[in-house]
Design a protein around this motif. Structure first.
Motif, PDB file in Angstrom:
ATOM      1  N   ARG A   1     -11.817  20.354 -14.854  1.00  0.00           N
ATOM      2  CA  ARG A   1     -12.043  19.635 -13.602  1.00  0.00           C
ATOM      3  C   ARG A   1     -11.150  18.395 -13.592  1.00  0.00           C
ATOM      4  NH1 ARG A   1     -16.737  22.251 -15.029  1.00  0.00           N
ATOM      5  NH2 ARG A   1     -18.025  23.087 -13.319  1.00  0.00           N
ATOM      6  N   LYS A   2     -10.035  18.509 -12.878  1.00  0.00           N
ATOM      7  CA  LYS A   2      -9.067  17.407 -12.866  1.00  0.00           C
ATOM      8  C   LYS A   2      -9.637  16.192 -12.167  1.00  0.00           C
ATOM      9  CE  LYS A   2      -4.230  16.357 -11.817  1.00  0.00           C
ATOM     10  NZ  LYS A   2      -2.955  16.876 -11.265  1.00  0.00           N
ATOM     11  N   GLN A   3     -10.334  16.431 -11.076  1.00  0.00           N
ATOM     12  CA  GLN A   3     -10.970  15.341 -10.329  1.00  0.00           C
ATOM     13  C   GLN A   3     -12.278  15.877  -9.771  1.00  0.00           C
ATOM     14  OE1 GLN A   3      -8.404  13.420  -7.529  1.00  0.00           O
ATOM     15  NE2 GLN A   3      -9.717  11.609  -7.386  1.00  0.00           N
ATOM     16  N   VAL A   4     -13.292  15.042  -9.772  1.00  0.00           N
ATOM     17  CA  VAL A   4     -14.608  15.527  -9.362  1.00  0.00           C
ATOM     18  C   VAL A   4     -15.066  14.880  -8.061  1.00  0.00           C
ATOM     19  CG1 VAL A   4     -15.314  16.007 -11.733  1.00  0.00           C
ATOM     20  CG2 VAL A   4     -15.846  13.775 -10.726  1.00  0.00           C
ATOM     21  N   LYS A   5     -15.948  15.601  -7.383  1.00  0.00           N
ATOM     22  CA  LYS A   5     -16.647  15.086  -6.213  1.00  0.00           C
ATOM     23  C   LYS A   5     -18.127  14.998  -6.544  1.00  0.00           C
ATOM     24  CE  LYS A   5     -13.343  17.095  -2.925  1.00  0.00           C
ATOM     25  NZ  LYS A   5     -13.176  18.014  -1.767  1.00  0.00           N
ATOM     26  N   ALA A   6     -18.896  14.433  -5.639  1.00  0.00           N
ATOM     27  CA  ALA A   6     -20.341  14.274  -5.872  1.00  0.00           C
ATOM     28  C   ALA A   6     -21.064  15.584  -5.554  1.00  0.00           C
ATOM     29  CB  ALA A   6     -20.886  13.133  -5.036  1.00  0.00           C
TER      30      ALA A   6
ATOM     31  N   LEU B   1     -11.453   9.259 -17.017  1.00  0.00           N
ATOM     32  CA  LEU B   1     -12.768   9.236 -17.654  1.00  0.00           C
ATOM     33  C   LEU B   1     -13.363  10.636 -17.695  1.00  0.00           C
ATOM     34  CD1 LEU B   1     -15.184   7.691 -18.857  1.00  0.00           C
ATOM     35  CD2 LEU B   1     -15.985   7.289 -16.513  1.00  0.00           C
ATOM     36  N   VAL B   2     -13.219  11.375 -16.599  1.00  0.00           N
ATOM     37  CA  VAL B   2     -13.731  12.750 -16.548  1.00  0.00           C
ATOM     38  C   VAL B   2     -13.094  13.591 -17.653  1.00  0.00           C
ATOM     39  CG1 VAL B   2     -13.785  14.876 -15.187  1.00  0.00           C
ATOM     40  CG2 VAL B   2     -14.284  12.680 -14.089  1.00  0.00           C
ATOM     41  N   GLN B   3     -11.789  13.477 -17.801  1.00  0.00           N
ATOM     42  CA  GLN B   3     -11.081  14.267 -18.814  1.00  0.00           C
ATOM     43  C   GLN B   3     -11.543  13.910 -20.217  1.00  0.00           C
ATOM     44  OE1 GLN B   3      -9.334  16.863 -17.731  1.00  0.00           O
ATOM     45  NE2 GLN B   3     -10.049  16.024 -15.806  1.00  0.00           N
TER      46      GLN B   3
ATOM     47  N   GLY C   1     -17.822  22.179 -19.331  1.00  0.00           N
ATOM     48  CA  GLY C   1     -16.843  21.225 -18.826  1.00  0.00           C
ATOM     49  C   GLY C   1     -17.348  20.366 -17.689  1.00  0.00           C
ATOM     50  N   MET C   2     -18.668  20.211 -17.582  1.00  0.00           N
ATOM     51  CA  MET C   2     -19.243  19.368 -16.535  1.00  0.00           C
ATOM     52  C   MET C   2     -19.502  17.970 -17.089  1.00  0.00           C
ATOM     53  SD  MET C   2     -21.951  21.841 -14.567  1.00  0.00           S
ATOM     54  CE  MET C   2     -21.770  20.914 -13.048  1.00  0.00           C
ATOM     55  N   PRO C   3     -18.939  16.922 -16.504  1.00  0.00           N
ATOM     56  CA  PRO C   3     -19.309  15.581 -16.942  1.00  0.00           C
ATOM     57  C   PRO C   3     -20.793  15.343 -16.678  1.00  0.00           C
ATOM     58  CG  PRO C   3     -18.057  15.478 -14.900  1.00  0.00           C
ATOM     59  CD  PRO C   3     -17.997  16.901 -15.371  1.00  0.00           C
ATOM     60  N   ILE C   4     -21.449  14.685 -17.611  1.00  0.00           N
ATOM     61  CA  ILE C   4     -22.904  14.526 -17.560  1.00  0.00           C
ATOM     62  C   ILE C   4     -23.273  13.074 -17.327  1.00  0.00           C
ATOM     63  CG2 ILE C   4     -25.026  14.669 -18.928  1.00  0.00           C
ATOM     64  CD1 ILE C   4     -23.666  16.999 -20.465  1.00  0.00           C
ATOM     65  N   VAL C   5     -24.229  12.877 -16.402  1.00  0.00           N
ATOM     66  CA  VAL C   5     -24.881  11.583 -16.250  1.00  0.00           C
ATOM     67  C   VAL C   5     -26.364  11.823 -16.516  1.00  0.00           C
ATOM     68  CG1 VAL C   5     -25.342   9.600 -14.776  1.00  0.00           C
ATOM     69  CG2 VAL C   5     -23.205  10.887 -14.502  1.00  0.00           C
ATOM     70  N   SER C   6     -26.885  11.185 -17.557  1.00  0.00           N
ATOM     71  CA  SER C   6     -28.258  11.452 -17.986  1.00  0.00           C
ATOM     72  C   SER C   6     -29.021  10.161 -18.232  1.00  0.00           C
ATOM     73  CB  SER C   6     -28.256  12.276 -19.284  1.00  0.00           C
ATOM     74  OG  SER C   6     -29.568  12.426 -19.803  1.00  0.00           O
ATOM     75  N   THR C   7     -30.316  10.224 -18.003  1.00  0.00           N
ATOM     76  CA  THR C   7     -31.184   9.129 -18.430  1.00  0.00           C
ATOM     77  C   THR C   7     -31.170   9.060 -19.955  1.00  0.00           C
ATOM     78  OG1 THR C   7     -33.015  10.708 -18.227  1.00  0.00           O
ATOM     79  CG2 THR C   7     -32.719   9.119 -16.444  1.00  0.00           C
ATOM     80  N   ASN C   8     -31.273   7.850 -20.466  1.00  0.00           N
ATOM     81  CA  ASN C   8     -31.222   7.622 -21.906  1.00  0.00           C
ATOM     82  C   ASN C   8     -32.648   7.513 -22.434  1.00  0.00           C
ATOM     83  OD1 ASN C   8     -30.537   6.997 -24.495  1.00  0.00           O
ATOM     84  ND2 ASN C   8     -29.636   5.006 -24.047  1.00  0.00           N
TER      85      ASN C   8
END
Length: 336
Positions: A156-161, A305-307, A260-267
């Motif tokens: 994923r070179k560039q991501v969307k929401a 950052l994604v890469q 290959g999915m960037p992750i945003v997670s609660t800590n």
């Protein structure tokens, strides 16, 4: 012979549990392993587990027990008691992200299960650390596993929401937060979409749908999907979000890392033992849509950052490949 005790519930519209994946993999490796129980009713399931232990008691080398922190904790307790009665080696596999509460408030039951165990297997370093803090020493770490060949890495070179959420709909996983995040992104002028994959476990499913309607957020609810179905679906989405309030080492995060999915997670719980913030994922405080929104915006604005995150995450996911992990199970279970 090995008996594996756990919740075989995918046939009842629920997410497949560890017994259904690890059990089959161990069978493929040549272990003589029986699985129980697939009864839908919890009381009947417990009786089936106990009866199977009793019926096979003279043939068993080990009993593996998937051990959780909710009411299913009692399965582990009664099965362990029966194993102790017949001098069968039992091996709890520690899954419950909130098991520490059991160690605090159910000490006698916990001691019976865990101190009398042949060994306790912790899939997460987090729970291993927790158990050591409470004085348990008979512990080994064998991580959760995936069959990495089944998870194609998408560059994923560039991501969307375009957000993907994969979990059972349960209050502890806080699915409503995902809806709040999409709403917040839209208020910030960002085009966003959300797909939520998973079966209904409690009233949080209805609450999530009601919140989406109230906030005028369009959400795709797929219900339960097979692993292959949601892997195929993931190619249409860019960012994996994990909104849970309690957790251990969820396989869904390992799977997202492999894909290959960037992750945003609660800590929370054991998440920080799996994801290193800013290295192979982004961690935020639990139940805070503002922080999660901010980190999603960071990903959208920063292809670099994604890469970095996705490449590091894929490398880490390789450590959980069954071809790596199976050697540890063989070392434990082969009777010499």
């Amino acid at each position: 012979m090995i008996l594996y005790v756990g919740n075989i519930i995918s046939g009842h519209g629920k997410t497949a549990t560890t017994i259904e994946t690890l059990g089959k993999l161990l069978q493929k490796e040549g272990f003589d392993i029986r699985l129980t129980s697939n009864k839908k009713n919890k009381i009947l399931r417990l009786f089936d587990m106990l009866w199977t232990v009793f019926k096979l008691r003279k043939k068993l080398d080990y009993v593996l027990i998937d051990t959780y922190s909710t009411t299913n904790f009692l399965y582990a307790y009664y099965v362990s008691k029966l194993c102790i009665r017949f001098k069968i080696k039992h091996i709890p596999i520690l899954h419950g992200g909130n098991l520490e509460e059991r160690l605090k408030h159910s000490k006698a039951k916990s001691d019976l299960i865990f101190k009398n165990a042949h060994v306790n297997v912790s899939p997460s370093m987090f729970l291993k650390t927790v158990f050591e803090k409470y004085g348990y020493t008979n512990l080994i770490h064998i991580p959760n596993n995936v069959e990495l060949a089944e998870y194609p890495f998408k560059y994923r070179k560039q991501v969307k929401a375009k957000l993907l959420w994969v979990r059972s709909f349960a209050e502890i996983y806080n699915p409503q937060l995902a809806v709040e995040v999409v709403h917040g992104l839209k208020l910030n002028g960002i085009e966003a979409s959300l797909c939520m994959v998973g079966p209904k476990k409690d009233a949080s499913f209805e609450k999530t749908k009601a919140l989406a309607k109230e906030l005028d957020v369009e959400v795709k609810f797929t219900g339960k999907l097979s692993k292959h179905e949601w892997i195929w679906l993931s190619a249409d989405y860019d960012i994996f979000i994990n909104t849970t309030n309690f957790d251990n080492t969820p396989v869904s995060l390992i799977e997202a890392m492999a894909l290959g999915m960037p992750i945003v997670s609660t800590n929370v719980g054991g998440i920080s033992y799996l994801i290193e913030d800013q290295k192979d994922g982004l961690l935020v405080k639990p139940n805070t849509s503002k922080e999660m929104i901010s980190q999603i915006e960071n990903l959208i604005d920063s292809p670099e950052l994604v890469q970095k995150l996705t490449q590091n995450a894929r490398t880490k996911a390789e450590l959980f490949d069954w071809e790596v992990v199976k050697a540890q199970w063989k070392e434990l279970l082969i009777v010499r």
